[in-house]
Design an enzyme around this catalytic site. Structure first.
Site, PDB file in Angstrom:
ATOM      1  N   GLY A 247       0.575  -1.114   0.123  1.00 32.94           N
ATOM      2  CA  GLY A 247       0.121  -0.092  -0.262  1.00 32.94           C
ATOM      3  C   GLY A 247       0.906   1.281  -0.065  1.00 32.94           C
ATOM      4  O   GLY A 247       0.392   2.407  -0.094  1.00 32.94           O
ATOM      5  N   GLU A 284       3.623  -6.991   1.768  1.00 30.75           N
ATOM      6  CA  GLU A 284       3.364  -7.377   0.421  1.00 30.75           C
ATOM      7  C   GLU A 284       3.299  -6.150  -0.609  1.00 30.75           C
ATOM      8  O   GLU A 284       2.192  -5.670  -1.044  1.00 30.75           O
ATOM      9  CB  GLU A 284       1.772  -7.789   0.200  1.00 30.75           C
ATOM     10  CG  GLU A 284       1.536  -9.137   1.271  1.00 30.75           C
ATOM     11  CD  GLU A 284      -0.115  -9.334   1.537  1.00 30.75           C
ATOM     12  OE1 GLU A 284      -0.786  -8.403   0.761  1.00 30.75           O
ATOM     13  OE2 GLU A 284      -0.337 -10.284   2.293  1.00 30.75           O
ATOM     14  N   GLY A 286       3.563  -3.911  -3.753  1.00 33.86           N
ATOM     15  CA  GLY A 286       3.419  -3.960  -5.015  1.00 33.86           C
ATOM     16  C   GLY A 286       3.986  -2.405  -5.560  1.00 33.86           C
ATOM     17  O   GLY A 286       5.155  -2.261  -6.142  1.00 33.86           O
ATOM     18  N   ARG A 323      -5.001   3.827 -15.775  1.00 36.21           N
ATOM     19  CA  ARG A 323      -5.240   4.622 -14.476  1.00 36.21           C
ATOM     20  C   ARG A 323      -6.038   5.962 -14.447  1.00 36.21           C
ATOM     21  O   ARG A 323      -6.721   6.260 -13.663  1.00 36.21           O
ATOM     22  CB  ARG A 323      -3.803   4.778 -13.866  1.00 36.21           C
ATOM     23  CG  ARG A 323      -3.123   3.303 -13.613  1.00 36.21           C
ATOM     24  CD  ARG A 323      -1.931   3.417 -12.422  1.00 36.21           C
ATOM     25  NE  ARG A 323      -2.343   3.708 -11.397  1.00 36.21           N
ATOM     26  CZ  ARG A 323      -2.387   4.793 -10.773  1.00 36.21           C
ATOM     27  NH1 ARG A 323      -1.760   5.683 -11.290  1.00 36.21           N
ATOM     28  NH2 ARG A 323      -2.783   5.063  -9.532  1.00 36.21           N
ATOM     29  N   TYR A 327      -9.276   5.901 -12.374  1.00 34.54           N
ATOM     30  CA  TYR A 327      -9.178   6.679 -11.086  1.00 34.54           C
ATOM     31  C   TYR A 327      -9.116   8.267 -11.212  1.00 34.54           C
ATOM     32  O   TYR A 327      -8.314   8.599 -10.215  1.00 34.54           O
ATOM     33  CB  TYR A 327      -8.121   6.022 -10.463  1.00 34.54           C
ATOM     34  CG  TYR A 327      -7.860   4.446 -10.211  1.00 34.54           C
ATOM     35  CD1 TYR A 327      -8.824   3.683  -9.778  1.00 34.54           C
ATOM     36  CD2 TYR A 327      -6.808   4.070 -10.926  1.00 34.54           C
ATOM     37  CE1 TYR A 327      -8.609   2.175  -9.845  1.00 34.54           C
ATOM     38  CE2 TYR A 327      -6.601   2.603 -11.177  1.00 34.54           C
ATOM     39  CZ  TYR A 327      -7.496   1.800 -10.476  1.00 34.54           C
ATOM     40  OH  TYR A 327      -7.277   0.593 -10.572  1.00 34.54           O
ATOM     41  N   CYS A 353     -11.703   4.949 -28.921  1.00 37.68           N
ATOM     42  CA  CYS A 353     -13.107   5.566 -29.142  1.00 37.68           C
ATOM     43  C   CYS A 353     -13.726   5.705 -27.845  1.00 37.68           C
ATOM     44  O   CYS A 353     -14.891   5.183 -27.739  1.00 37.68           O
ATOM     45  CB  CYS A 353     -13.682   5.030 -30.500  1.00 37.68           C
ATOM     46  SG  CYS A 353     -12.967   4.750 -31.869  1.00 37.68           S
ATOM     47  N   TYR A 381       0.741  -0.982 -12.114  1.00 34.91           N
ATOM     48  CA  TYR A 381      -0.716  -1.129 -12.570  1.00 34.91           C
ATOM     49  C   TYR A 381      -1.001  -0.466 -13.794  1.00 34.91           C
ATOM     50  O   TYR A 381      -1.860   0.303 -14.130  1.00 34.91           O
ATOM     51  CB  TYR A 381      -1.498  -0.354 -11.579  1.00 34.91           C
ATOM     52  CG  TYR A 381      -1.321  -1.034 -10.087  1.00 34.91           C
ATOM     53  CD1 TYR A 381      -2.011  -2.363 -10.108  1.00 34.91           C
ATOM     54  CD2 TYR A 381      -0.693  -0.335  -8.983  1.00 34.91           C
ATOM     55  CE1 TYR A 381      -1.807  -2.983  -8.892  1.00 34.91           C
ATOM     56  CE2 TYR A 381      -0.692  -1.124  -8.115  1.00 34.91           C
ATOM     57  CZ  TYR A 381      -1.075  -2.343  -7.857  1.00 34.91           C
ATOM     58  OH  TYR A 381      -0.896  -3.094  -6.330  1.00 34.91           O
TER      59      TYR A 381
END
Ligand code: LLP
Length: 425
Positions: A247, A284, A286, A323, A327, A353, A381
């Site tokens: 995170g 963990e 990423g 992304r 988001y 499109c 990502y």
């Protein structure tokens, strides 16, 4: 980040007017391999990893790279060779990490919807731990393992109900999220896990969200988890490890996330104060290992002045860089060659499109068609979330190591995309 430095610096930086990744000119890579092109710096990944390793020096801690951030095989190899384990969320990711040379004991398996087939394959591979996300999953996993004559090592992912202060789509540790077992139900779930014949309780874990740029949500989650550890162990259920998930945020624009070693200094101090400092720790991460280690190089196709907006149409699109569309995420967009022209404000958009196909809004750029741009902080990502929408082939990828550049994925063509399809008889 110092003034004028780019996110990803010093591994991505200008030498004179030209943008380099380590010792390679990005424009040379674009010429050789075409665009859009993902380019990664191996040194940037290892430097990001080193910050965690410094933070954990002298501790019992293990880093499991969450490969959903970027699962390209050569990138997995870089982390496997550096001693990382892997946090997977699907059978497909399991096959990838095994193909990259990881052993079963290097793997933990997260996710709310593991299938029986995925569980069986992971048990066959002898994975280190299943991070179980519901009581229903406990029952199924126990059944699957017992039928195989084994016990599945489990850690329960608890939902600490703290606000990670990040984008709602990437918050995972709030009550309203689908993730984890509610804090108040965790004790009951542990009792059940301890009683099931096909399970062996090994730990506890939590993950509260992604792109977290403050320390306080981590400290809150840590306290909540340690309260549970005490309650669970008071019932005679031992927890060999504590997993704090991933995170940690990176720099896209002007964020100021703590460095990984600084974050862990704070968390370890709290763990020590509460008497858990010598516990086996797992994390963990990423994004924070790969995000700033990658850029997407793209060519300007057309400039299209408009009444309300000027558009800079590039050859990368939302299928390559999802992304911003998903988001409203910000990625810096910079020219590969710094020009002297007068900057104009553009919306930088792709050829797909959809009006949602934008990569950057209101960006000041001095560019002409045919010139090259880099979309920065694109290591996490992006490629792993890329799609074939509009039957666009996914980009090629190059991993740079010093002055060397290795093609780690060839560009997809239409034939690749149609390979599994069948025409009617
Ligand atoms: N562990 C678990 C259980 C996770 O769900 C995640 C990410 C991680 C670890 C790694 O988190 P990281 O260190 O990368 O923040 N696609 C979104 C991010 C989704 C994150 C999902 N879970 C984005 O592009 O912002």
């Amino acid at each position: 980040m110092s003034a004028g430095a780019l996110p990803g610096g010093p591994f991505f930086q200008y030498r004179g007017e030209e943008l380099f990744v380590e010792d390679v000119r990005l424009a040379d890579l674009a010429r050789g391999h075409g665009t859009p092109l993902f380019v990664y710096s191996r040194a940037a990944m290892l430097s990001a990893l080193a910050a965690y390793q410094r933070g954990f020096a002298g501790r019992k801690a293990r880093i499991f790279y969450a490969l959903k951030a970027n699962s390209s095989l050569a990138i997995l190899q870089v982390f496997a060779r550096a001693g990382c384990g892997f946090d997977i969320v699907s059978g497909g990711e399991l096959e990838r990490v095994l193909a990259a040379g990881a052993k079963g004991s290097d793997i933990i398996f997260s996710g709310v919807g593991k299938t029986r087939a995925e569980m069986r394959r992971a048990l066959d591979a002898g994975i280190h731990c299943f991070n179980v996300e519901s009581e229903a999953e406990l029952e199924v996993l126990s059944e699957v393992a017992a039928a195989m004559g084994t016990r599945a090592p489990v850690s329960l992912r608890v939902n600490p109900d703290v606000n990670p202060l990040t984008h709602p789509y990437i918050s995972t540790g709030l009550k309203g999220n689908k993730f984890g077992i509610a804090h108040k139900e965790a004790l009951r779930a542990y009792r059940r896990a301890a009683a099931l014949p096909g399970l062996r309780v090994t730990g506890i874990d939590c993950h509260i969200g992604s792109q977290i740029t403050q320390v306080s949500p981590y400290l809150d989650a840590l306290d909540r988890v340690l309260d549970l550890v005490a309650a669970i162990e008071s019932e005679g259920i031992a927890l060999a490890h504590i997993d704090f998930g991933g995170g940690l945020g990176i720099v896209y624009n002007s964020e100021q996330p703590p460095a990984a070693d600084v974050l862990w200094q704070r968390l370890l101090a709290r763990l020590d104060a509460r008497g858990y400092g010598d516990r086996q720790l797992m994390i963990e991460p990423g994004r924070s290992l790969v995000g700033n280690a990658g850029a997407c190089v793209t060519e300007v196709l057309y400039l299209k002045p408009g009444e309300q907006k000027n558009f800079c149409i590039i050859d990368a699109a939302m299928n390559d860089l999802p992304r911003p569309a998903m988001y409203e995420a910000f990625h810096q967009i910079v020219p590969l060659r710094q020009g002297a022209g007068k900057p104009v404000t553009y919306d930088v958009v792709g050829p797909v499109c959809e009006s949602g196909d934008w990569i950057g809004r209101d960006r000041k750029l001095a560019v002409q068609p045919g010139e090259l741009l880099a979309v920065l902080s694109a290591g996490a990502y992006c490629m792993s979330m890329a799609s074939n929408y509009n039957t666009r082939g996914r980009p090629a990828e190059v991993l740079v190591d010093g002055a060397q550049a290795h093609v780690i994925r060839e560009r997809e063509d239409a034939g690749d995309q149609m390979r599994k399809e069948k025409l009617l008889p």
